[in-house]
Design a protein around this motif. Structure first.
Motif, PDB file in Angstrom:
ATOM      1  N   PHE A   1       0.789  -1.226   0.000  1.00 53.46           N
ATOM      2  CA  PHE A   1       0.000   0.000   0.000  1.00 53.46           C
ATOM      3  C   PHE A   1       0.828   1.285   0.000  1.00 53.46           C
ATOM      4  CE2 PHE A   1      -2.958  -3.098   1.823  1.00 53.46           C
ATOM      5  CZ  PHE A   1      -4.140  -2.795   1.157  1.00 53.46           C
ATOM      6  N   VAL A   2       1.868   1.323   0.830  1.00 49.13           N
ATOM      7  CA  VAL A   2       2.571   2.585   1.070  1.00 49.13           C
ATOM      8  C   VAL A   2       3.677   2.819   0.045  1.00 49.13           C
ATOM      9  CG1 VAL A   2       3.864   3.954   2.751  1.00 49.13           C
ATOM     10  CG2 VAL A   2       2.030   2.414   3.533  1.00 49.13           C
ATOM     11  N   TRP A   3       4.525   1.822  -0.153  1.00 50.73           N
ATOM     12  CA  TRP A   3       5.687   1.991  -1.016  1.00 50.73           C
ATOM     13  C   TRP A   3       5.330   2.471  -2.419  1.00 50.73           C
ATOM     14  CZ3 TRP A   3       7.788   0.358  -5.584  1.00 50.73           C
ATOM     15  CH2 TRP A   3       9.156   0.583  -5.780  1.00 50.73           C
ATOM     16  N   PRO A   4       4.299   1.933  -3.082  1.00 50.03           N
ATOM     17  CA  PRO A   4       4.009   2.406  -4.440  1.00 50.03           C
ATOM     18  C   PRO A   4       3.708   3.898  -4.506  1.00 50.03           C
ATOM     19  CG  PRO A   4       2.877   0.335  -4.021  1.00 50.03           C
ATOM     20  CD  PRO A   4       3.421   0.795  -2.708  1.00 50.03           C
ATOM     21  N   TYR A   5       3.071   4.430  -3.479  1.00 49.48           N
ATOM     22  CA  TYR A   5       2.754   5.864  -3.493  1.00 49.48           C
ATOM     23  C   TYR A   5       3.963   6.707  -3.092  1.00 49.48           C
ATOM     24  CZ  TYR A   5      -2.025   4.597  -4.417  1.00 49.48           C
ATOM     25  OH  TYR A   5      -3.155   4.098  -5.010  1.00 49.48           O
ATOM     26  N   GLU A   6       4.780   6.185  -2.178  1.00 49.35           N
ATOM     27  CA  GLU A   6       6.047   6.867  -1.903  1.00 49.35           C
ATOM     28  C   GLU A   6       6.893   6.928  -3.171  1.00 49.35           C
ATOM     29  OE1 GLU A   6       6.871   5.919   2.846  1.00 49.35           O
ATOM     30  OE2 GLU A   6       7.911   4.746   1.311  1.00 49.35           O
ATOM     31  N   LYS A   7       6.931   5.827  -3.904  1.00 51.88           N
ATOM     32  CA  LYS A   7       7.740   5.769  -5.126  1.00 51.88           C
ATOM     33  C   LYS A   7       7.227   6.777  -6.154  1.00 51.88           C
ATOM     34  CE  LYS A   7      10.719   4.142  -8.131  1.00 51.88           C
ATOM     35  NZ  LYS A   7      12.107   4.665  -8.088  1.00 51.88           N
ATOM     36  N   ARG A   8       5.930   6.859  -6.341  1.00 52.04           N
ATOM     37  CA  ARG A   8       5.371   7.827  -7.292  1.00 52.04           C
ATOM     38  C   ARG A   8       5.633   9.259  -6.839  1.00 52.04           C
ATOM     39  NH1 ARG A   8      -0.676   5.985  -8.048  1.00 52.04           N
ATOM     40  NH2 ARG A   8      -0.750   7.886  -9.317  1.00 52.04           N
ATOM     41  N   LEU A   9       5.604   9.489  -5.527  1.00 50.77           N
ATOM     42  CA  LEU A   9       5.910  10.823  -5.003  1.00 50.77           C
ATOM     43  C   LEU A   9       7.371  11.182  -5.274  1.00 50.77           C
ATOM     44  CD1 LEU A   9       5.122  13.347  -3.399  1.00 50.77           C
ATOM     45  CD2 LEU A   9       5.532  12.049  -1.289  1.00 50.77           C
ATOM     46  N   VAL A  10       8.278  10.252  -4.981  1.00 52.83           N
ATOM     47  CA  VAL A  10       9.704  10.497  -5.227  1.00 52.83           C
ATOM     48  C   VAL A  10       9.957  10.733  -6.716  1.00 52.83           C
ATOM     49  CG1 VAL A  10      12.002   9.425  -5.183  1.00 52.83           C
ATOM     50  CG2 VAL A  10      10.484   9.240  -3.190  1.00 52.83           C
ATOM     51  N   ASP A  11       9.377   9.892  -7.566  1.00 55.25           N
ATOM     52  CA  ASP A  11       9.572  10.051  -9.004  1.00 55.25           C
ATOM     53  C   ASP A  11       9.005  11.377  -9.495  1.00 55.25           C
ATOM     54  OD1 ASP A  11      10.785   7.594  -9.057  1.00 55.25           O
ATOM     55  OD2 ASP A  11       9.084   6.530  -9.972  1.00 55.25           O
ATOM     56  N   GLY A  12       7.877  11.797  -8.938  1.00 55.41           N
ATOM     57  CA  GLY A  12       7.282  13.073  -9.333  1.00 55.41           C
ATOM     58  C   GLY A  12       8.118  14.267  -8.922  1.00 55.41           C
TER      59      GLY A  12
ATOM     60  N   LEU B   1      13.661  -1.472   5.459  1.00 49.14           N
ATOM     61  CA  LEU B   1      14.852  -0.776   4.963  1.00 49.14           C
ATOM     62  C   LEU B   1      15.086  -1.017   3.478  1.00 49.14           C
ATOM     63  CD1 LEU B   1      17.397  -1.338   7.887  1.00 49.14           C
ATOM     64  CD2 LEU B   1      16.316   0.825   7.227  1.00 49.14           C
ATOM     65  N   LYS B   2      14.911  -2.247   3.046  1.00 48.40           N
ATOM     66  CA  LYS B   2      15.164  -2.542   1.636  1.00 48.40           C
ATOM     67  C   LYS B   2      14.233  -1.751   0.734  1.00 48.40           C
ATOM     68  CE  LYS B   2      16.054  -6.368  -1.528  1.00 48.40           C
ATOM     69  NZ  LYS B   2      16.137  -7.840  -1.661  1.00 48.40           N
ATOM     70  N   GLY B   3      12.961  -1.678   1.117  1.00 51.20           N
ATOM     71  CA  GLY B   3      12.012  -0.895   0.338  1.00 51.20           C
ATOM     72  C   GLY B   3      12.338   0.579   0.341  1.00 51.20           C
ATOM     73  N   MET B   4      12.738   1.108   1.478  1.00 46.12           N
ATOM     74  CA  MET B   4      13.130   2.518   1.563  1.00 46.12           C
ATOM     75  C   MET B   4      14.290   2.804   0.614  1.00 46.12           C
ATOM     76  SD  MET B   4      12.844   2.895   5.721  1.00 46.12           S
ATOM     77  CE  MET B   4      13.754   4.442   5.837  1.00 46.12           C
ATOM     78  N   GLY B   5      15.235   1.879   0.566  1.00 44.81           N
ATOM     79  CA  GLY B   5      16.386   2.072  -0.298  1.00 44.81           C
ATOM     80  C   GLY B   5      16.068   1.961  -1.771  1.00 44.81           C
ATOM     81  N   ALA B   6      14.961   1.303  -2.094  1.00 46.98           N
ATOM     82  CA  ALA B   6      14.575   1.121  -3.496  1.00 46.98           C
ATOM     83  C   ALA B   6      13.763   2.287  -4.047  1.00 46.98           C
ATOM     84  CB  ALA B   6      13.778  -0.178  -3.644  1.00 46.98           C
ATOM     85  N   LEU B   7      13.485   3.297  -3.237  1.00 47.94           N
ATOM     86  CA  LEU B   7      12.680   4.434  -3.682  1.00 47.94           C
ATOM     87  C   LEU B   7      13.456   5.380  -4.596  1.00 47.94           C
ATOM     88  CD1 LEU B   7      10.858   5.268  -0.335  1.00 47.94           C
ATOM     89  CD2 LEU B   7       9.774   4.412  -2.419  1.00 47.94           C
TER      90      LEU B   7
END
Length: 337
Positions: free
Chosen positions: A212-223, A243-249
């Motif tokens: 739920f959270v990571w995909p929207y964090e990723k779109r926010l970072v990419d934006g 941690l691994k997901g945070m690093g993949a953003l």
């Protein structure tokens, strides 16, 4: 090499003349400038005055427009409680989205519409003017689950992940649009870096985070990247499971709270990720001696390796002795990597 050049070089993997220093200071900065925190949060000119002063006094490499998490929610219409010398608080018992159907009627506020978001944009512009290219200027937005908690209530949104997945996704879509507009306005005002605060992400397990959270964090970072900005991710709390997901953003900088394992973060995020932290703000930075602080920071630095920026795990608390804060900068000045 000035402060701005130093941080940008560290992000780019280029040599630096010394270790960059970027601890979060909000109430500490207000107190050092003699500014009641209620004024710090309401008047961008007072925030800028305090940030410039504390950056100069303690030789920090940046200034920041961060103050509290209630800016976007306030402009959406959430009820805020104000205090003379404390951060404003969202009134969770009267959460704006206590009734989920309100979301369908909610409109994304204009970050230049004269509200609290505008005050932050004005802070960024004035910080840019006052520092004249010498310091990194940091804006700030809330991440998807942090803002979701602000609008819905922290306990309620945790149940929503199980009770109404579709609502959570609709809410996060709204938040994503709002935060990208807010980030773009700050970048256009002169922000070099956008902090993304998503503390509530540390309260969910890795499965919910990833789904739920990571995909929207990723779109926010990419934006933010698409708008020409850089990103500093700040998730307070126990983040070891994510941690691994945070690093993949793809964030330029990832903050780590003192609960997190710095060596594990380096292993899971890879050699190229810039890490920041993770001194314990109270138990170490506030309560220990300068010598003990420098030793603790050296341990953080050793665990993180070369791609590192000095700072605490979260905000420097307001009654921290100034000599203890200065110990962080003293250590950094002595490090050539």
């Amino acid at each position: 090499m000035n402060s701005r050049e130093r941080v940008l070089a560290r992000i780019a993997g280029q040599p630096v003349d010394r270790l960059p220093v970027m601890p979060i200071t909000m109430m500490f900065a207000g107190d050092r400038a003699g500014i009641p925190y209620g004024e710090y949060c309401r008047d961008y000119r007072r925030l800028v005055e305090a940030q410039v002063r504390v950056a100069e006094e303690f030789d920090f490499d940046y200034v920041s427009a961060i103050s509290d998490p209630a800016r976007e929610a306030a402009d959406c219409g959430a009820k805020i409680q104000w205090f003379p010398n404390q951060p404003p608080a969202l009134v969770e018992e009267e959460a704006l989205l206590a009734d989920k159907t309100t979301l369908a009627r909610l409109r994304v506020p204009d970050p230049l519409g004269g509200g609290r978001m505008t005050d932050r944009v004005q802070a960024v512009a004035l910080l840019k003017e006052k520092t004249a290219g010498e310091k990194i200027v940091e804006g700030w937005v809330e991440g998807p689950i942090a803002q979701g908690a602000d609008l819905r209530g922290i306990n309620t949104i945790m149940l929503d992940f199980f009770d109404d997945e579709a609502f959570v996704r609709d809410l996060f879509e709204f938040i994503l649009e709002m935060e990208l507009r807010f980030a773009r306005a700050q970048i256009e005002a002169g922000a070099d870096l956008i902090g993304v605060g998503d503390a509530a992400a540390s309260l969910v397990g890795p499965q919910i985070y990833q789904e739920f959270v990571w995909p929207y964090e990723k779109r926010l970072v990419d934006g933010i990247h698409a708008a020409g900005g850089r990103v500093r991710l700040h998730i307070c709390g126990r983040t070891n499971p994510i941690l691994k997901g945070m690093g993949a953003l793809g964030c330029e900088i990832v903050d780590l709270d003192y609960f997190a394992d710095m060596a594990r973060a380096r292993q899971e995020m890879g050699a190229q990720q810039v890490l920041l932290g993770n001194l314990e703000p109270v138990g170490v930075v506030r309560n220990q001696t300068p010598e003990a602080i420098r030793a603790a920071l050296s341990a953080c630095h050793q665990a993180a390796g070369e791609r590192y920026i000095a700072g605490a795990g979260c905000e420097i608390v307001r009654d921290t002795p100034p000599e203890n804060v200065r110990a962080i900068s003293d250590y950094a000045r002595a490090c050539r990597a």
